[in-house]
Design an enzyme around this catalytic site. Structure first.
Site, PDB file in Angstrom:
ATOM      1  N   VAL A 279       0.806  -1.218   0.000  1.00 63.27           N
ATOM      2  CA  VAL A 279       0.000   0.000   0.000  1.00 63.27           C
ATOM      3  C   VAL A 279       0.840   1.270   0.000  1.00 63.27           C
ATOM      4  O   VAL A 279       0.324   2.358  -0.271  1.00 63.27           O
ATOM      5  CB  VAL A 279      -0.993   0.037   1.194  1.00 63.27           C
ATOM      6  CG1 VAL A 279      -2.053  -1.041   1.039  1.00 63.27           C
ATOM      7  CG2 VAL A 279      -0.263  -0.058   2.520  1.00 63.27           C
TER       8      VAL A 279
ATOM      9  N   TYR B  60       2.281   4.753  16.443  1.00 65.27           N
ATOM     10  CA  TYR B  60       1.087   4.132  15.870  1.00 65.27           C
ATOM     11  C   TYR B  60      -0.097   5.092  15.950  1.00 65.27           C
ATOM     12  O   TYR B  60      -0.817   5.317  14.965  1.00 65.27           O
ATOM     13  CB  TYR B  60       0.782   2.840  16.627  1.00 65.27           C
ATOM     14  CG  TYR B  60      -0.503   2.157  16.227  1.00 65.27           C
ATOM     15  CD1 TYR B  60      -0.593   1.433  15.047  1.00 65.27           C
ATOM     16  CD2 TYR B  60      -1.642   2.232  17.042  1.00 65.27           C
ATOM     17  CE1 TYR B  60      -1.765   0.789  14.680  1.00 65.27           C
ATOM     18  CE2 TYR B  60      -2.818   1.596  16.694  1.00 65.27           C
ATOM     19  CZ  TYR B  60      -2.873   0.878  15.515  1.00 65.27           C
ATOM     20  OH  TYR B  60      -4.048   0.256  15.153  1.00 65.27           O
TER      21      TYR B  60
ATOM     22  N   THR C 147      -7.341 -10.465  16.010  1.00 67.38           N
ATOM     23  CA  THR C 147      -6.820 -10.736  14.671  1.00 67.38           C
ATOM     24  C   THR C 147      -5.360 -11.164  14.787  1.00 67.38           C
ATOM     25  O   THR C 147      -4.725 -10.975  15.834  1.00 67.38           O
ATOM     26  CB  THR C 147      -6.882  -9.490  13.765  1.00 67.38           C
ATOM     27  OG1 THR C 147      -5.935  -8.518  14.239  1.00 67.38           O
ATOM     28  CG2 THR C 147      -8.283  -8.900  13.730  1.00 67.38           C
TER      29      THR C 147
ATOM     30  N   THR D  42      -3.096  -8.333  16.151  1.00 66.00           N
ATOM     31  CA  THR D  42      -3.089  -8.052  17.581  1.00 66.00           C
ATOM     32  C   THR D  42      -2.572  -9.236  18.389  1.00 66.00           C
ATOM     33  O   THR D  42      -1.917  -9.061  19.418  1.00 66.00           O
ATOM     34  CB  THR D  42      -4.493  -7.663  18.077  1.00 66.00           C
ATOM     35  OG1 THR D  42      -5.440  -8.684  17.700  1.00 66.00           O
ATOM     36  CG2 THR D  42      -4.922  -6.334  17.480  1.00 66.00           C
TER      37      THR D  42
END
Length: 251
Positions: free
Chosen positions: A61, A152, A187, A190
């Site tokens: 990306v 983050y 997920t 995490t």
């Protein structure tokens, strides 16, 4: 069923976790989906499982040229892109004092630049075809701060800000831009930071006393991608079990 009938969607980070949940929900609701990811094996397997309505495309990306190729591929294969789920992202922890610059820059490139390039890449096709919906994945860390997530959180605040500005800039073309702010979602991204113990700790901080799952998040992406949300633009929507409803994300 059929809430996304006739829609063509790109879902980044679509091979696993939250992205996989979005892809599955989009296909179930009638969309044709390009699931874009760097995880080629998992992405191709998911596309093969879902059949003709799904196509895997490798996408870093942070690479603008790769974005152009993916959008062109989606248009050629399925038609004009009407939904972009800017879901791809990475998580790194580190203090202001000790976090390596290389990790900070990686967060910026994947989370922030990746979101920017995604929006930039679909504007032309959406404008030419009367509009569309862009859904940017921020985080609860884009709504408030937390120790060890300064870098983050900076990217997630940036996504929130870019969403607000883009909603004003693109709204007159019928392009809606909204941000989604998940809390602790179970997920692979995490779980790599502590596994079951991280999930248990996260659940203890949530008023609902559980962490979320991709199946909790995907319906919101369906709604925002559909015409049901045609008057929702520039919104920030938390999906966190109530974490941000409490002062300083406390108990």
């Amino acid at each position: 069923m059929g809430r996304l009938e006739g829609k063509v969607a790109i879902v980044t980070g679509g091979a696993m976790g939250q992205g996989e949940g979005i892809v599955r929900a989009y296909v179930a609701e009638g969309a044709r989906v390009v699931l874009a990811d760097v995880a080629e094996e998992q992405g191709q397997a998911l596309a093969d499982e879902l059949g003709d309505a799904a196509h895997f495309a490798r996408l870093d990306v942070s690479d603008g040229a790769a974005w152009a190729r993916v959008v062109a591929d989606a248009e050629e294969r399925f038609g004009p892109v009407s939904v972009l789920a800017n879901n791809a992202g990475i998580l790194r922890f580190g203090t202001v004092e000790e976090m390596p610059v290389e990790e900070v820059e990686l967060l910026w490139r994947v989370n922030q630049l990746g979101c920017w390039l995604g929006m930039q890449s679909v504007v032309a096709t959406m404008k030419a075809n009367g509009g569309g919906s862009i859904i940017n994945a921020s985080s609860t860390e884009g709504l408030g701060g937390m120790a060890n997530t300064v870098a983050y959180g900076a990217t997630k605040f940036a996504i929130r800000g870019m969403t607000k500005g883009a909603s004003h800039e693109l709204g007159r073309f019928g392009i809606r831009v909204n941000s989604v702010h998940p809390g602790m979602i179970d997920t692979p991204m995490t779980r790599v930071h502590g596994g079951d113990l991280a999930m248990e700790y996260g659940a203890s901080k949530v008023p609902l006393r559980r962490v979320g799952h991709p199946e909790d998040v995907a319906p919101l992406y369906v709604f925002l991608g559909s015409d049901e949300s045609s008057y929702i633009n520039g919104a920030e929507i938390a999906i966190d079990g109530g974490v941000t409803a409490t002062h300083a994300f406390g108990g």
